[in-house]
Design a protein around this motif. Structure first.
Motif, PDB file in Angstrom:
ATOM      1  N   VAL A 275       0.874  -1.175   0.000  1.00  0.00           N
ATOM      2  CA  VAL A 275       0.000   0.000   0.000  1.00  0.00           C
ATOM      3  C   VAL A 275       0.912   1.225   0.000  1.00  0.00           C
ATOM      4  O   VAL A 275       1.623   1.478   0.967  1.00  0.00           O
ATOM      5  CB  VAL A 275      -0.921   0.035   1.239  1.00  0.00           C
ATOM      6  CG1 VAL A 275      -1.797   1.285   1.213  1.00  0.00           C
ATOM      7  CG2 VAL A 275      -1.778  -1.225   1.311  1.00  0.00           C
ATOM      8  N   GLN A 276       0.901   1.965  -1.086  1.00  0.00           N
ATOM      9  CA  GLN A 276       1.749   3.155  -1.165  1.00  0.00           C
ATOM     10  C   GLN A 276       1.079   4.370  -0.541  1.00  0.00           C
ATOM     11  O   GLN A 276       1.754   5.243   0.009  1.00  0.00           O
ATOM     12  CB  GLN A 276       2.109   3.444  -2.619  1.00  0.00           C
ATOM     13  CG  GLN A 276       2.984   2.363  -3.258  1.00  0.00           C
ATOM     14  CD  GLN A 276       3.204   2.611  -4.727  1.00  0.00           C
ATOM     15  OE1 GLN A 276       2.270   2.904  -5.467  1.00  0.00           O
ATOM     16  NE2 GLN A 276       4.451   2.503  -5.174  1.00  0.00           N
ATOM     17  N   VAL A 277      -0.235   4.430  -0.627  1.00  0.00           N
ATOM     18  CA  VAL A 277      -0.991   5.541  -0.042  1.00  0.00           C
ATOM     19  C   VAL A 277      -2.190   4.970   0.706  1.00  0.00           C
ATOM     20  O   VAL A 277      -3.020   4.268   0.119  1.00  0.00           O
ATOM     21  CB  VAL A 277      -1.487   6.534  -1.113  1.00  0.00           C
ATOM     22  CG1 VAL A 277      -2.264   7.673  -0.449  1.00  0.00           C
ATOM     23  CG2 VAL A 277      -0.319   7.083  -1.913  1.00  0.00           C
ATOM     24  N   ALA A 278      -2.255   5.257   2.004  1.00  0.00           N
ATOM     25  CA  ALA A 278      -3.413   4.881   2.808  1.00  0.00           C
ATOM     26  C   ALA A 278      -4.374   6.062   2.821  1.00  0.00           C
ATOM     27  O   ALA A 278      -4.014   7.158   3.258  1.00  0.00           O
ATOM     28  CB  ALA A 278      -2.976   4.530   4.224  1.00  0.00           C
ATOM     29  N   VAL A 279      -5.578   5.863   2.308  1.00  0.00           N
ATOM     30  CA  VAL A 279      -6.587   6.922   2.271  1.00  0.00           C
ATOM     31  C   VAL A 279      -7.494   6.733   3.479  1.00  0.00           C
ATOM     32  O   VAL A 279      -8.159   5.701   3.610  1.00  0.00           O
ATOM     33  CB  VAL A 279      -7.395   6.882   0.969  1.00  0.00           C
ATOM     34  CG1 VAL A 279      -8.344   8.081   0.900  1.00  0.00           C
ATOM     35  CG2 VAL A 279      -6.468   6.867  -0.241  1.00  0.00           C
ATOM     36  N   VAL A 280      -7.483   7.718   4.383  1.00  0.00           N
ATOM     37  CA  VAL A 280      -8.185   7.584   5.663  1.00  0.00           C
ATOM     38  C   VAL A 280      -9.226   8.692   5.800  1.00  0.00           C
ATOM     39  O   VAL A 280      -8.863   9.878   5.906  1.00  0.00           O
ATOM     40  CB  VAL A 280      -7.194   7.655   6.844  1.00  0.00           C
ATOM     41  CG1 VAL A 280      -7.930   7.419   8.159  1.00  0.00           C
ATOM     42  CG2 VAL A 280      -6.065   6.659   6.663  1.00  0.00           C
ATOM     43  N   PRO A 281     -10.525   8.346   5.809  1.00  0.00           N
ATOM     44  CA  PRO A 281     -11.540   9.368   6.068  1.00  0.00           C
ATOM     45  C   PRO A 281     -11.582   9.716   7.551  1.00  0.00           C
ATOM     46  O   PRO A 281     -11.597   8.831   8.406  1.00  0.00           O
ATOM     47  CB  PRO A 281     -12.845   8.691   5.613  1.00  0.00           C
ATOM     48  CG  PRO A 281     -12.581   7.227   5.727  1.00  0.00           C
ATOM     49  CD  PRO A 281     -11.118   7.038   5.486  1.00  0.00           C
ATOM     50  N   ALA A 282     -11.587  11.001   7.858  1.00  0.00           N
ATOM     51  CA  ALA A 282     -11.618  11.432   9.257  1.00  0.00           C
ATOM     52  C   ALA A 282     -12.960  11.125   9.901  1.00  0.00           C
ATOM     53  O   ALA A 282     -13.040  10.906  11.107  1.00  0.00           O
ATOM     54  CB  ALA A 282     -11.303  12.924   9.363  1.00  0.00           C
ATOM     55  N   VAL A 283     -14.015  11.114   9.090  1.00  0.00           N
ATOM     56  CA  VAL A 283     -15.352  10.764   9.577  1.00  0.00           C
ATOM     57  C   VAL A 283     -15.960   9.781   8.591  1.00  0.00           C
ATOM     58  O   VAL A 283     -15.574   9.719   7.415  1.00  0.00           O
ATOM     59  CB  VAL A 283     -16.249  12.022   9.710  1.00  0.00           C
ATOM     60  CG1 VAL A 283     -15.723  12.955  10.796  1.00  0.00           C
ATOM     61  CG2 VAL A 283     -16.352  12.773   8.381  1.00  0.00           C
ATOM     62  N   PRO A 326       3.883   4.411   2.973  1.00  0.00           N
ATOM     63  CA  PRO A 326       4.760   5.578   3.105  1.00  0.00           C
ATOM     64  C   PRO A 326       3.997   6.895   3.253  1.00  0.00           C
ATOM     65  O   PRO A 326       4.484   7.815   3.894  1.00  0.00           O
ATOM     66  CB  PRO A 326       5.573   5.563   1.805  1.00  0.00           C
ATOM     67  CG  PRO A 326       5.444   4.177   1.275  1.00  0.00           C
ATOM     68  CD  PRO A 326       4.097   3.694   1.708  1.00  0.00           C
ATOM     69  N   LEU A 327       2.792   6.999   2.637  1.00  0.00           N
ATOM     70  CA  LEU A 327       2.024   8.239   2.676  1.00  0.00           C
ATOM     71  C   LEU A 327       0.595   7.981   3.147  1.00  0.00           C
ATOM     72  O   LEU A 327       0.016   6.932   2.861  1.00  0.00           O
ATOM     73  CB  LEU A 327       1.966   8.884   1.291  1.00  0.00           C
ATOM     74  CG  LEU A 327       3.210   9.637   0.800  1.00  0.00           C
ATOM     75  CD1 LEU A 327       2.995  10.115  -0.625  1.00  0.00           C
ATOM     76  CD2 LEU A 327       3.528  10.819   1.712  1.00  0.00           C
ATOM     77  N   LEU A 328       0.043   8.944   3.854  1.00  0.00           N
ATOM     78  CA  LEU A 328      -1.356   8.918   4.252  1.00  0.00           C
ATOM     79  C   LEU A 328      -2.067  10.126   3.647  1.00  0.00           C
ATOM     80  O   LEU A 328      -1.553  11.254   3.684  1.00  0.00           O
ATOM     81  CB  LEU A 328      -1.511   8.967   5.774  1.00  0.00           C
ATOM     82  CG  LEU A 328      -1.361   7.625   6.514  1.00  0.00           C
ATOM     83  CD1 LEU A 328       0.113   7.219   6.603  1.00  0.00           C
ATOM     84  CD2 LEU A 328      -1.965   7.721   7.909  1.00  0.00           C
ATOM     85  N   LEU A 329      -3.228   9.866   3.080  1.00  0.00           N
ATOM     86  CA  LEU A 329      -4.070  10.925   2.530  1.00  0.00           C
ATOM     87  C   LEU A 329      -5.334  10.979   3.382  1.00  0.00           C
ATOM     88  O   LEU A 329      -6.133  10.049   3.384  1.00  0.00           O
ATOM     89  CB  LEU A 329      -4.418  10.629   1.070  1.00  0.00           C
ATOM     90  CG  LEU A 329      -5.320  11.655   0.363  1.00  0.00           C
ATOM     91  CD1 LEU A 329      -4.611  13.008   0.258  1.00  0.00           C
ATOM     92  CD2 LEU A 329      -5.702  11.160  -1.029  1.00  0.00           C
ATOM     93  N   THR A 330      -5.466  12.048   4.150  1.00  0.00           N
ATOM     94  CA  THR A 330      -6.601  12.193   5.056  1.00  0.00           C
ATOM     95  C   THR A 330      -7.712  12.990   4.380  1.00  0.00           C
ATOM     96  O   THR A 330      -7.462  14.069   3.819  1.00  0.00           O
ATOM     97  CB  THR A 330      -6.171  12.922   6.349  1.00  0.00           C
ATOM     98  OG1 THR A 330      -5.070  12.234   6.930  1.00  0.00           O
ATOM     99  CG2 THR A 330      -7.315  12.947   7.347  1.00  0.00           C
ATOM    100  N   VAL A 331      -8.920  12.445   4.446  1.00  0.00           N
ATOM    101  CA  VAL A 331     -10.100  13.156   3.964  1.00  0.00           C
ATOM    102  C   VAL A 331     -10.793  13.757   5.183  1.00  0.00           C
ATOM    103  O   VAL A 331     -11.391  13.036   5.989  1.00  0.00           O
ATOM    104  CB  VAL A 331     -11.067  12.212   3.215  1.00  0.00           C
ATOM    105  CG1 VAL A 331     -12.261  13.010   2.677  1.00  0.00           C
ATOM    106  CG2 VAL A 331     -10.345  11.496   2.091  1.00  0.00           C
ATOM    107  N   GLU A 332     -10.651  15.061   5.358  1.00  0.00           N
ATOM    108  CA  GLU A 332     -11.206  15.722   6.535  1.00  0.00           C
ATOM    109  C   GLU A 332     -12.732  15.783   6.466  1.00  0.00           C
ATOM    110  O   GLU A 332     -13.342  15.614   5.406  1.00  0.00           O
ATOM    111  CB  GLU A 332     -10.626  17.129   6.670  1.00  0.00           C
ATOM    112  CG  GLU A 332      -9.142  17.153   6.992  1.00  0.00           C
ATOM    113  CD  GLU A 332      -8.836  16.649   8.396  1.00  0.00           C
ATOM    114  OE1 GLU A 332      -9.786  16.502   9.196  1.00  0.00           O
ATOM    115  OE2 GLU A 332      -7.653  16.400   8.697  1.00  0.00           O
ATOM    116  N   GLY A 333     -13.337  16.056   7.625  1.00  0.00           N
ATOM    117  CA  GLY A 333     -14.789  16.111   7.716  1.00  0.00           C
ATOM    118  C   GLY A 333     -15.367  17.422   7.208  1.00  0.00           C
ATOM    119  O   GLY A 333     -14.638  18.346   6.821  1.00  0.00           O
ATOM    120  N   PRO A 334     -16.718  17.523   7.220  1.00  0.00           N
ATOM    121  CA  PRO A 334     -17.391  18.721   6.703  1.00  0.00           C
ATOM    122  C   PRO A 334     -16.976  19.996   7.415  1.00  0.00           C
ATOM    123  O   PRO A 334     -16.952  21.074   6.802  1.00  0.00           O
ATOM    124  CB  PRO A 334     -18.873  18.407   6.941  1.00  0.00           C
ATOM    125  CG  PRO A 334     -18.950  16.924   7.023  1.00  0.00           C
ATOM    126  CD  PRO A 334     -17.665  16.490   7.648  1.00  0.00           C
TER     127      PRO A 334
END
Length: 468
Positions: A275-283, A326-334
């Motif tokens: 997994v090169q980029v972990a996409v993590v939703p904050a909510v 190596p990288l995390l991409l965070t999807v912030e909340g509203p």
């Protein structure tokens, strides 16, 4: 961190690498994430050997017992360490789960020569190896019934120095390219020792974070032993010289130890990270958008995965970190407008726009990979001290890892090194991270035993528990 991590079944499973007790304790079953990591490592080595004209072949895991007995009678016996499969009715000859490839491949190459094919022969194979390792190998595995075991074989006439260099220094560069630092050495052996399996043995070794060393790959200069035993002769009746290269799951374990510089937070080099980029939703409301972003990255050739298991943000981040992305991409909340944050930590990093995320991720992965290789190589070099003489036990205890000591090739000097008690002899250094050492350009320091000027040295250190 402690090298003991490498045999910690719980840690391996937390990192989603293996089930260490399947099918039985001491063997292993590779979980999807670990299998992907191994496959990426194997592909890197496959590419190197393919570039040198090596073709891959598939070999069975069993060989006739008679072949192994023929080898045992003239070269070396593994009969006390192999698993035998027997016909309960006694009608068929027992077969051995393949403990070494040399007997197998020698038979194949002899057949090729009878068919009129011409040397040189260069082949690779990936398989399991059925050989009991009951010699204190923990905290690695207690038996070599693990995946993968990568081997390469070359058979040729004439000088083999170029073939050895390709098998030794090329893989050193491959390992270094994904953040596994190496030193190439030639193993010292007792002068005049009889009954050797090979004329010379070369190894890639790495110094683990706790300062101990472990062998990653081995190259055996087999000479003509197997050719003479199994009839691998050219049209003029000349026995071919043979080389063997191999590495097992120990290389992957060493890679894991280097990657776990922080507890429970591995960082794999982008080139091999499953997994090169972990996409993590904050909510949880951001899960749909996270899936869209992961699909966008996948479409750009970037290995991305959404971590959304509805256990809470911190739990999602912890699981993403455990996968070594190596990288995390965070999807912030509203409340933050669904902002996208790209960095090595969740909730931190630079703000990015969706239409530019793939290009930026590609740049950041390249930068992170270069920095990781540089940092690991620098840390590795710092674990090796240059000494003018053999260290005392007190001085050896204070070393961060290993020591280079000047040593000439005289038999008495080699015996003095092999008999030294403070540290183990790792071997005579011949390269680092794929770069070849030029012994003639090394400082002519006095040999630690005879005091004659010499341009060569010996690497002393502490072998990882269970090393042969």
């Amino acid at each position: 961190m402690s090298t003991a991590w490498a045999g910690d079944a719980a840690a391996l499973q937390r990192s989603h690498i293996i089930n260490a007790k399947y099918p039985v304790s001491g063997a292993s079953g590779w979980l999807p994430h670990g299998h992907a990591l191994c496959s990426n490592v194997l592909d890197a080595f496959r590419a190197h050997f393919a570039s040198g004209g090596y073709g891959e072949l598939g070999l069975p895991s069993a060989v006739p017992l008679a072949s192994l007995e023929l080898q045992a009678g003239s070269i070396k016996s593994f009969l006390d360490r192999v698993y035998l499969l027997r016909d309960p009715d006694g009608r068929d000859e027992p077969v051995a789960l393949a403990s070494t490839i040399e007997a197998q491949i020698s038979t194949v190459m002899a057949a090729w020569l009878r068919e009129g094919r011409r040397a040189p022969f260069r082949v690779t194979s990936v398989r399991t190896v059925g050989r009991h390792e009951g010699h204190g190998m923990r905290p690695l595995w207690m038996e070599r019934f693990v995946w993968p075991f990568f081997e390469a074989q070359a058979a040729f006439t004439g000088d083999g120095d170029a073939e050895v260099a390709f098998m030794l220094h090329g893989p050193g560069a491959v390992a270094a390219s994904f953040g596994l630092p190496t030193v190439a050495v030639e193993r010292l052996k007792e002068p005049g020792a009889a009954g050797a399996y090979a004329d010379r043995r070369h190894e890639l070794v790495t110094l683990l974070p706790d300062g101990t060393s472990t062998t990653l790959t081995s190259v055996y200069e087999l000479g003509t032993r197997f050719s003479e035993t199994f009839g691998v002769r050219d049209a003029d009746g000349v026995a071919l010289s043979m080389l063997n290269f191999g590495f097992s799951a120990r290389l992957v374990l060493a890679l894991l130890v280097h990657a776990h510089s922080e507890p429970d937070r591995p960082v794999y080099h982008p080139s091999i990270a499953p997994v090169q980029v972990a996409v993590v939703p904050a909510v949880t409301e951001g899960a749909g958008r996270a899936a869209e972003l992961a699909a966008l990255l996948e479409g750009a050739g970037i290995r991305a995965r959404v971590f959304d298991d509805h256990r809470g943000y911190r739990a999602r981040v912890g699981r993403a970190r455990s996968h070594g992305a190596p990288l995390l991409l965070t999807v912030e909340g509203p409340e933050r407008g669904g902002e996208l944050l790209l960095g090595r930590d969740a909730g931190q990093g630079e703000s990015v726009r969706p239409d530019g995320v793939a290009a930026l991720v590609d740049v950041r992965l390249r930068e992170l990979g270069e920095r990781l290789v540089w940092d690991r190589a620098a840390e590795h070099r710092a674990r090796i001290a240059d000494l003018d003489g053999f260290p005392s036990s007190r001085a050896a205890a204070a070393l961060p890892g290993a020591a280079r000591v000047p040593l000439c090739a005289a038999d008495d000097c080699v015996r003095a090194a092999l008999g030294h008690q403070a540290l183990d002899v790792i071997g005579r250094p011949t390269g680092e991270n794929g770069a070849v050492c030029d012994a003639a350009a090394a400082p002519a320091r006095p040999c630690a035993h005879c005091a004659r000027p010499t341009g060569s040295s010996v690497l002393l250190g502490r072998k990882f528990r269970g090393e042969k």
